[in-house]
Write a protein that holds these residues in place. Structure first.
Motif, PDB file in Angstrom:
ATOM      1  N   GLU A 222       0.849  -1.202   0.000  1.00 48.94           N
ATOM      2  CA  GLU A 222       0.000   0.000   0.000  1.00 48.94           C
ATOM      3  C   GLU A 222       0.879   1.245   0.000  1.00 48.94           C
ATOM      4  O   GLU A 222       1.988   1.213   0.533  1.00 48.94           O
ATOM      5  CB  GLU A 222      -0.894   0.010   1.246  1.00 48.94           C
ATOM      6  N   PRO A 223       0.388   2.345  -0.573  1.00 52.07           N
ATOM      7  CA  PRO A 223       1.182   3.583  -0.579  1.00 52.07           C
ATOM      8  C   PRO A 223       1.559   3.962   0.860  1.00 52.07           C
ATOM      9  O   PRO A 223       0.696   4.073   1.737  1.00 52.07           O
ATOM     10  CB  PRO A 223       0.248   4.606  -1.208  1.00 52.07           C
ATOM     11  N   LEU A 224       2.851   4.155   1.077  1.00 51.09           N
ATOM     12  CA  LEU A 224       3.367   4.276   2.436  1.00 51.09           C
ATOM     13  C   LEU A 224       2.821   5.519   3.161  1.00 51.09           C
ATOM     14  O   LEU A 224       2.366   5.429   4.308  1.00 51.09           O
ATOM     15  CB  LEU A 224       4.898   4.291   2.371  1.00 51.09           C
ATOM     16  N   ALA A 225       2.850   6.663   2.473  1.00 51.45           N
ATOM     17  CA  ALA A 225       2.448   7.913   3.131  1.00 51.45           C
ATOM     18  C   ALA A 225       0.985   7.840   3.575  1.00 51.45           C
ATOM     19  O   ALA A 225       0.638   8.307   4.663  1.00 51.45           O
ATOM     20  CB  ALA A 225       2.669   9.101   2.198  1.00 51.45           C
ATOM     21  N   VAL A 226       0.137   7.254   2.759  1.00 46.17           N
ATOM     22  CA  VAL A 226      -1.288   7.135   3.082  1.00 46.17           C
ATOM     23  C   VAL A 226      -1.482   6.213   4.290  1.00 46.17           C
ATOM     24  O   VAL A 226      -2.198   6.544   5.247  1.00 46.17           O
ATOM     25  CB  VAL A 226      -2.078   6.580   1.866  1.00 46.17           C
ATOM     26  N   ALA A 227      -0.811   5.067   4.244  1.00 42.52           N
ATOM     27  CA  ALA A 227      -0.954   4.099   5.342  1.00 42.52           C
ATOM     28  C   ALA A 227      -0.471   4.705   6.661  1.00 42.52           C
ATOM     29  O   ALA A 227      -1.106   4.529   7.711  1.00 42.52           O
ATOM     30  CB  ALA A 227      -0.180   2.825   5.005  1.00 42.52           C
ATOM     31  N   VAL A 228       0.636   5.448   6.605  1.00 39.74           N
ATOM     32  CA  VAL A 228       1.173   6.057   7.831  1.00 39.74           C
ATOM     33  C   VAL A 228       0.208   7.112   8.354  1.00 39.74           C
ATOM     34  O   VAL A 228      -0.128   7.129   9.544  1.00 39.74           O
ATOM     35  CB  VAL A 228       2.573   6.667   7.583  1.00 39.74           C
ATOM     36  N   SER A 229      -0.279   7.992   7.482  1.00 40.30           N
ATOM     37  CA  SER A 229      -1.126   9.074   8.006  1.00 40.30           C
ATOM     38  C   SER A 229      -2.473   8.529   8.482  1.00 40.30           C
ATOM     39  O   SER A 229      -3.018   9.016   9.485  1.00 40.30           O
ATOM     40  CB  SER A 229      -1.266  10.225   7.012  1.00 40.30           C
ATOM     41  N   GLU A 230      -3.010   7.495   7.835  1.00 41.98           N
ATOM     42  CA  GLU A 230      -4.259   6.903   8.349  1.00 41.98           C
ATOM     43  C   GLU A 230      -4.027   6.262   9.726  1.00 41.98           C
ATOM     44  O   GLU A 230      -4.890   6.340  10.606  1.00 41.98           O
ATOM     45  CB  GLU A 230      -4.796   5.871   7.349  1.00 41.98           C
ATOM     46  N   THR A 231      -2.868   5.652   9.905  1.00 43.22           N
ATOM     47  CA  THR A 231      -2.574   5.040  11.207  1.00 43.22           C
ATOM     48  C   THR A 231      -2.410   6.118  12.281  1.00 43.22           C
ATOM     49  O   THR A 231      -2.860   5.946  13.423  1.00 43.22           O
ATOM     50  CB  THR A 231      -1.302   4.166  11.119  1.00 43.22           C
ATOM     51  N   GLN A 232      -1.775   7.223  11.921  1.00 40.77           N
ATOM     52  CA  GLN A 232      -1.644   8.333  12.875  1.00 40.77           C
ATOM     53  C   GLN A 232      -3.026   8.787  13.354  1.00 40.77           C
ATOM     54  O   GLN A 232      -3.264   8.946  14.559  1.00 40.77           O
ATOM     55  CB  GLN A 232      -0.898   9.515  12.225  1.00 40.77           C
ATOM     56  N   MET A 233      -3.951   8.956  12.393  1.00 39.26           N
ATOM     57  CA  MET A 233      -5.305   9.418  12.737  1.00 39.26           C
ATOM     58  C   MET A 233      -6.024   8.393  13.616  1.00 39.26           C
ATOM     59  O   MET A 233      -6.721   8.739  14.580  1.00 39.26           O
ATOM     60  CB  MET A 233      -6.149   9.669  11.475  1.00 39.26           C
ATOM     61  N   GLN A 234      -5.804   7.134  13.279  1.00 35.73           N
ATOM     62  CA  GLN A 234      -6.453   6.043  14.032  1.00 35.73           C
ATOM     63  C   GLN A 234      -5.957   6.028  15.489  1.00 35.73           C
ATOM     64  O   GLN A 234      -6.749   5.868  16.431  1.00 35.73           O
ATOM     65  CB  GLN A 234      -6.088   4.738  13.322  1.00 35.73           C
ATOM     66  N   VAL A 235      -4.664   6.236  15.686  1.00 36.37           N
ATOM     67  CA  VAL A 235      -4.081   6.212  17.038  1.00 36.37           C
ATOM     68  C   VAL A 235      -4.598   7.411  17.837  1.00 36.37           C
ATOM     69  O   VAL A 235      -4.964   7.281  19.013  1.00 36.37           O
ATOM     70  CB  VAL A 235      -2.528   6.195  16.937  1.00 36.37           C
ATOM     71  N   ILE A 236      -4.661   8.566  17.191  1.00 35.24           N
ATOM     72  CA  ILE A 236      -5.187   9.756  17.863  1.00 35.24           C
ATOM     73  C   ILE A 236      -6.664   9.535  18.207  1.00 35.24           C
ATOM     74  O   ILE A 236      -7.111   9.816  19.325  1.00 35.24           O
ATOM     75  CB  ILE A 236      -4.998  11.012  16.976  1.00 35.24           C
ATOM     76  N   GLY A 237      -7.400   8.958  17.259  1.00 26.83           N
ATOM     77  CA  GLY A 237      -8.824   8.663  17.476  1.00 26.83           C
ATOM     78  C   GLY A 237      -9.058   7.707  18.638  1.00 26.83           C
ATOM     79  O   GLY A 237     -10.069   7.779  19.336  1.00 26.83           O
ATOM     80  N   ALA A 238      -8.097   6.820  18.860  1.00 25.92           N
ATOM     81  CA  ALA A 238      -8.241   5.833  19.949  1.00 25.92           C
ATOM     82  C   ALA A 238      -8.010   6.463  21.322  1.00 25.92           C
ATOM     83  O   ALA A 238      -8.313   5.842  22.342  1.00 25.92           O
ATOM     84  CB  ALA A 238      -7.258   4.686  19.730  1.00 25.92           C
ATOM     85  N   GLY A 239      -7.441   7.693  21.344  1.00 25.77           N
ATOM     86  CA  GLY A 239      -7.274   8.375  22.634  1.00 25.77           C
ATOM     87  C   GLY A 239      -5.832   8.670  23.021  1.00 25.77           C
ATOM     88  O   GLY A 239      -5.567   9.123  24.133  1.00 25.77           O
ATOM     89  N   PHE A 240      -4.885   8.428  22.104  1.00 22.06           N
ATOM     90  CA  PHE A 240      -3.487   8.763  22.391  1.00 22.06           C
ATOM     91  C   PHE A 240      -3.195  10.188  21.932  1.00 22.06           C
ATOM     92  O   PHE A 240      -3.758  10.646  20.948  1.00 22.06           O
ATOM     93  CB  PHE A 240      -2.538   7.832  21.612  1.00 22.06           C
ATOM     94  N   GLU A 241      -2.270  10.844  22.621  1.00 21.42           N
ATOM     95  CA  GLU A 241      -1.682  12.066  22.081  1.00 21.42           C
ATOM     96  C   GLU A 241      -0.378  11.656  21.429  1.00 21.42           C
ATOM     97  O   GLU A 241       0.487  11.052  22.077  1.00 21.42           O
ATOM     98  CB  GLU A 241      -1.419  13.073  23.191  1.00 21.42           C
ATOM     99  N   LEU A 242      -0.269  11.975  20.149  1.00 22.31           N
ATOM    100  CA  LEU A 242       0.838  11.425  19.366  1.00 22.31           C
ATOM    101  C   LEU A 242       1.983  12.420  19.250  1.00 22.31           C
ATOM    102  O   LEU A 242       1.790  13.548  18.810  1.00 22.31           O
ATOM    103  CB  LEU A 242       0.295  11.082  17.967  1.00 22.31           C
ATOM    104  N   ASP A 243       3.191  12.006  19.666  1.00 16.30           N
ATOM    105  CA  ASP A 243       4.379  12.819  19.384  1.00 16.30           C
ATOM    106  C   ASP A 243       4.838  12.529  17.963  1.00 16.30           C
ATOM    107  O   ASP A 243       5.041  13.427  17.169  1.00 16.30           O
ATOM    108  CB  ASP A 243       5.508  12.534  20.383  1.00 16.30           C
ATOM    109  N   TYR A 244       5.028  11.255  17.635  1.00 15.45           N
ATOM    110  CA  TYR A 244       5.335  10.883  16.246  1.00 15.45           C
ATOM    111  C   TYR A 244       4.958   9.423  16.021  1.00 15.45           C
ATOM    112  O   TYR A 244       4.918   8.623  16.971  1.00 15.45           O
ATOM    113  CB  TYR A 244       6.816  11.116  15.907  1.00 15.45           C
TER     114      TYR A 244
END
Ligand code: AMP
Length: 283
Positions: A222-244
């Motif tokens: 899968e396109p890497l940038a898309v997969a990474v940014s969707e995962t970032q959103m998913q982690v934030i949505g789950a309740g984490f504050e994301l540094d990176y």
């Protein structure tokens, strides 16, 4: 009968023991820790044993790797429990110096780091962290004159920084990596996990699950940038504050844009409430 683990509080005492072991032809491995030992640290000691007849575990909560707002003062200190645990697994010695022993009055030196220490991951959020880590590791290596030092992949950027430093400065020590030891639900073991309240502890494994899913997506092309940014959103949505949460080259830690740029490592730092968790996995 179980041999008593030696406790050295001074560099001189540790060096005398190591000199004796070396004179007897015995290799020495060092396992640097900040104490509050868990099964991950125990696994490092077991790995050290594979490389050397003698194993020293250092326990030192190093003030120079904490920023003023970080948890140096409240970092868990559990020496008696740690000592008993190390005795039970047959470590030969504990190096347990005071802050004054490691940083005598007038101490004014830091190791300056480039390369994997300056790639915009931990260094972006903890700008003075690695110079503190590298300085204390450099001291521990030269103080102990150990032949090997074992580090966990759990602190992946640290492992790269220390490995690079040992080579670049010809410190005469071989850095041995060990894979991350996890709880049954996938959470990477950490001394800081004890800060998590029950509902935070219940959320924590979602971080590793998200990384595993991301690694699978990248492996599947899968396109890497898309997969990474969707995962970032998913982690934030789950309740984490994301540094990176990023995909990087596994050795240089430079940014990557496609599977072919690999080998790839996914690295994450996220906060749940006041507790900061870091983790990483291979793609
Ligand atoms: P610390 O006491 O947290 O500073 O860590 C001391 C050493 O233990 C470092 O080399 C860490 O990477 C390693 N370590 C910490 N947690 C784990 C773990 N879950 N699995 C493997 N190694 C670990």
């Amino acid at each position: 009968m179980m041999a008593e683990v030696a406790v050295f509080e001074t560099v001189a005492a540790m060096r005398a023991a190591v000199a004796g072991w070396h004179a007897a032809g015995e290799a020495v491995a060092l396992v640097p820790t900040m104490g509050a030992l868990h099964d991950g640290h125990v696994a490092l000691v077991a790995e050290a044993r594979k490389h050397a007849r003698r194993v020293i575990v250092s326990i030192f909560v190093n003030p120079t790797q904490f920023a003023p707002h970080e948890d140096f003062k409240k970092y868990p200190r559990t020496f008696e429990g740690d000592r008993a645990r190390l005795e039970a697994i047959g470590a030969d010695a504990i190096f347990f110096p005071s802050v004054e022993e490691m940083y005598p009055a007038g101490f004014a030196t830091r190791v300056l780091l480039l390369g994997p220490a300056a790639v915009g991951l931990e260094d972006r959020f903890r700008p003075t962290h690695f110079e503190g880590v590298a300085t204390i590791c450099c001291k521990l290596f030269t103080q102990s004159r150990a032949d090997f030092a074992v580090f966990g992949e759990k602190d992946y950027q640290q492992l790269q920084v220390v490995t690079r430093m040992a080579r670049d400065l010809d410190l005469g020590i071989t850095i041995v990596p060990l894979a991350t030891i996890r709880e049954a639900d996938g959470l990477a073991m950490s001394s800081r996990n004890r800060y998590l309240a029950p509902e935070e502890r219940a959320l924590a494994p979602a971080l590793h699950q998200a990384m595993q899913a991301l690694a699978a997506r990248i492996r599947n092309g899968e396109p890497l940038a898309v997969a990474v940014s969707e995962t970032q959103m998913q982690v934030i949505g789950a309740g984490f504050e994301l540094d990176y949460l990023e995909a990087r080259h596994a050795w240089t830690l430079a940014p990557v844009t496609a599977l072919a740029d690999g080998p790839i490592r996914i690295l994450v730092a996220a906060r749940i409430g006041a507790t900061r968790l870091i983790d990483n996995i291979a793609v």
